[in-house]
Design an enzyme around this catalytic site. Sequence first.
Site, PDB file in Angstrom:
ATOM      1  N   PRO A  16      -1.283   2.322 -11.807  1.00  0.00           N
ATOM      2  CG  PRO A  16      -3.057   1.356 -10.470  1.00  0.00           C
ATOM      3  CD  PRO A  16      -1.925   1.439 -12.113  1.00  0.00           C
ATOM      4  CG  MET A  17       1.730   5.061  -9.205  1.00  0.00           C
ATOM      5  SD  MET A  17       4.205   5.599  -9.529  1.00  0.00           S
ATOM      6  CE  MET A  17       3.746   5.779 -11.498  1.00  0.00           C
ATOM      7  CD  GLN A  70      -6.070   0.879  -8.411  1.00  0.00           C
ATOM      8  OE1 GLN A  70      -5.855   1.931  -8.377  1.00  0.00           O
ATOM      9  NE2 GLN A  70      -5.189  -0.281  -8.871  1.00  0.00           N
ATOM     10  CB  CYS A 100      -3.898   0.844  -1.239  1.00  0.00           C
ATOM     11  SG  CYS A 100      -2.972   2.361  -0.776  1.00  0.00           S
ATOM     12  CE  LYS A 139      -0.796  -2.196  -9.268  1.00  0.00           C
ATOM     13  NZ  LYS A 139      -0.901  -1.184  -7.633  1.00  0.00           N
ATOM     14  CG  ASN A 200       3.220  -3.144 -10.008  1.00  0.00           C
ATOM     15  OD1 ASN A 200       2.805  -3.383  -8.861  1.00  0.00           O
ATOM     16  ND2 ASN A 200       4.212  -1.737 -10.525  1.00  0.00           N
ATOM     17  N   GLY A 201       6.376  -4.710  -9.756  1.00  0.00           N
ATOM     18  CA  GLY A 201       7.246  -4.697  -8.617  1.00  0.00           C
ATOM     19  C   GLY A 201       8.098  -4.688  -9.081  1.00  0.00           C
ATOM     20  N   GLY A 223       5.098   1.306 -12.547  1.00  0.00           N
ATOM     21  CA  GLY A 223       5.194   2.611 -11.515  1.00  0.00           C
ATOM     22  C   GLY A 223       5.977   3.650 -11.908  1.00  0.00           C
ATOM     23  NE  ARG A 224       8.465   1.795  -6.604  1.00  0.00           N
ATOM     24  CZ  ARG A 224       9.024   1.035  -6.104  1.00  0.00           C
ATOM     25  NH1 ARG A 224       9.473   1.789  -4.727  1.00  0.00           N
ATOM     26  NH2 ARG A 224       9.064  -0.197  -6.092  1.00  0.00           N
TER      27      ARG A 224
HETATM   28  C1  LIG Z   1       3.304   7.833  -6.081  1.00  0.00           C
HETATM   29  C2  LIG Z   1       2.206   6.205  -5.763  1.00  0.00           C
HETATM   30  C3  LIG Z   1       1.460   6.035  -5.824  1.00  0.00           C
HETATM   31  C4  LIG Z   1       0.335   5.263  -5.779  1.00  0.00           C
HETATM   32  N1  LIG Z   1      -1.104   5.335  -6.147  1.00  0.00           N
HETATM   33  C5  LIG Z   1      -1.262   4.017  -6.246  1.00  0.00           C
HETATM   34  C6  LIG Z   1      -2.885   3.497  -6.888  1.00  0.00           C
HETATM   35  O1  LIG Z   1      -3.757   5.228  -6.266  1.00  0.00           O
HETATM   36  N2  LIG Z   1      -3.150   2.583  -7.034  1.00  0.00           N
HETATM   37  C7  LIG Z   1      -2.961   0.612  -7.028  1.00  0.00           C
HETATM   38  O2  LIG Z   1      -3.544   0.902  -7.256  1.00  0.00           O
HETATM   39  N3  LIG Z   1      -0.900   1.656  -6.524  1.00  0.00           N
HETATM   40  C8  LIG Z   1      -1.327   2.779  -6.335  1.00  0.00           C
HETATM   41  N4  LIG Z   1       0.487   2.481  -6.023  1.00  0.00           N
HETATM   42  C9  LIG Z   1       1.459   1.063  -5.691  1.00  0.00           C
HETATM   43  C10 LIG Z   1       1.810   1.033  -7.711  1.00  0.00           C
HETATM   44  O3  LIG Z   1       0.784   1.142  -8.850  1.00  0.00           O
HETATM   45  C11 LIG Z   1       3.230   0.009  -8.130  1.00  0.00           C
HETATM   46  O4  LIG Z   1       2.017  -1.356  -7.361  1.00  0.00           O
HETATM   47  C12 LIG Z   1       3.755   0.319  -6.723  1.00  0.00           C
HETATM   48  O5  LIG Z   1       4.879   2.103  -6.762  1.00  0.00           O
HETATM   49  C13 LIG Z   1       4.937  -1.414  -7.428  1.00  0.00           C
HETATM   50  O6  LIG Z   1       5.116  -0.961  -8.700  1.00  0.00           O
HETATM   51  P1  LIG Z   1       7.303  -0.441  -9.532  1.00  0.00           P
HETATM   52  O7  LIG Z   1       8.349  -0.763  -8.278  1.00  0.00           O
HETATM   53  O8  LIG Z   1       6.813  -0.163 -10.312  1.00  0.00           O
HETATM   54  O9  LIG Z   1       6.521   1.204  -8.845  1.00  0.00           O
HETATM   55  C14 LIG Z   1       1.397   4.067  -5.490  1.00  0.00           C
HETATM   56  C15 LIG Z   1       2.902   4.125  -5.747  1.00  0.00           C
HETATM   57  C16 LIG Z   1       3.120   5.555  -5.720  1.00  0.00           C
HETATM   58  C17 LIG Z   1       5.093   5.737  -5.801  1.00  0.00           C
END
Ligand SMILES: Cc1cc2nc3c(=O)[nH]c(=O)nc-3n(C[C@H](O)[C@H](O)[C@H](O)COP(=O)(O)O)c2cc1C
Length: 325
Positions: A16-17, A70, A100, A139, A200-201, A223-224
């Site tokens: 989720p982002m 979520q 968050c 999460k 995740n991460g 995510g990213r």
């Molecule tokens: C722009 C952005 C928005 C995000 N919004 C949420 C969100 O709404 N809910 C959530 O659980 N995590 C959110 N995250 C965190 C991501 O879901 C994820 O946990 C985090 O980016 C690490 O994973 P990655 O290294 O694959 O990016 C967000 C991250 C980014 C970069």
Amino acid sequence: MRIGSVDIDRPLALAPMEDVTDRVFRRICRGLGADLLYTEFASSDALVRDAEKTLRKIRVDEDERPIGIQIFGGVEEAMEGAAAIAEAAGPDFIDINCGCWVRKVAMREAGAGLLRDLTKFRAIVAAVVRGTRLPVTVKTRLGWDDNSIVILEVARMLEDLGVRALTVHCRTRSQGHRGEADWSWLSRLKETVSIPIIGNGDVNTPEDVARMFDTGCDGVMIGRAALRRPWIFREARHYLRTGELLDPPTLNERVDLCVRHLRLSVAAKGERKGVIEFRKHLSGYLGGLPRGAKVRAELVRLDEAAPVIERLRQYREEGACFGAV
Ligand SMILES: Cc1cc2nc3c(=O)[nH]c(=O)nc-3n(C[C@H](O)[C@H](O)[C@H](O)COP(=O)(O)O)c2cc1C
């Protein structure tokens, strides 16, 4: 891995982002192999107040299944009410954001703020479980900071509360997105609880996906990297099956994806908003391509879909000349 009636072997989840994983981008990623989708987080306070913008965020389409909605918040009654509202929107499960890190959420005892007060954490999760008949997932992060890593205790608590899967962004709240995610916690979690664990991460490549599965976790959430390269899901699935890396998508494919994304965006949001919100994805689609940055700089100045599509097609033809197709 099972979450209620959802049963997928080694799922690849789109994280989720906020302001990124709307219905349009989710559809693109599903087409490229994302097995499990989540909405952006939705504030429980806003949902119980009937806020139109937040209600739009939890709209899900039938063809998005399996998908989780979520929600986040720090007030039990609101979370219980929001769970029922989210259930009515028709997802397969409800996910609670307990990770968050941004101030406005974490300092109000919501999101990762719950990691500082496990009594509150328990009460919030129990309220959501009470509020819905759907499976509930969580999460979260490892803990508030390096001196307070509580994830094993949290996992046991959540399992007792009836939570059906746990996603862990393997950083602490105080890390934000800095430093490295510590995946070693995933194997320890697998030894501690029997609910599914989604890692995740810092998953950036197909090899990273395979390495994360090697920890024993049941699913991998991206995510990213999906924002930069939405085709990572397809690449990762191929790598898991064959041990081989796919060729990167051609310029042709990237332009097709880009045009598809833009059309979906305009259909869902209207011309101007659809074009503006699509722009943040351009660096992903065009990143690393010859003259990609220059074309992107031109495209972000256009407010209508037709000239964007025209310029993209022209770029494809120019690409044929410089051998990038
Ligand atoms: C722009 C952005 C928005 C995000 N919004 C949420 C969100 O709404 N809910 C959530 O659980 N995590 C959110 N995250 C965190 C991501 O879901 C994820 O946990 C985090 O980016 C690490 O994973 P990655 O290294 O694959 O990016 C967000 C991250 C980014 C970069």
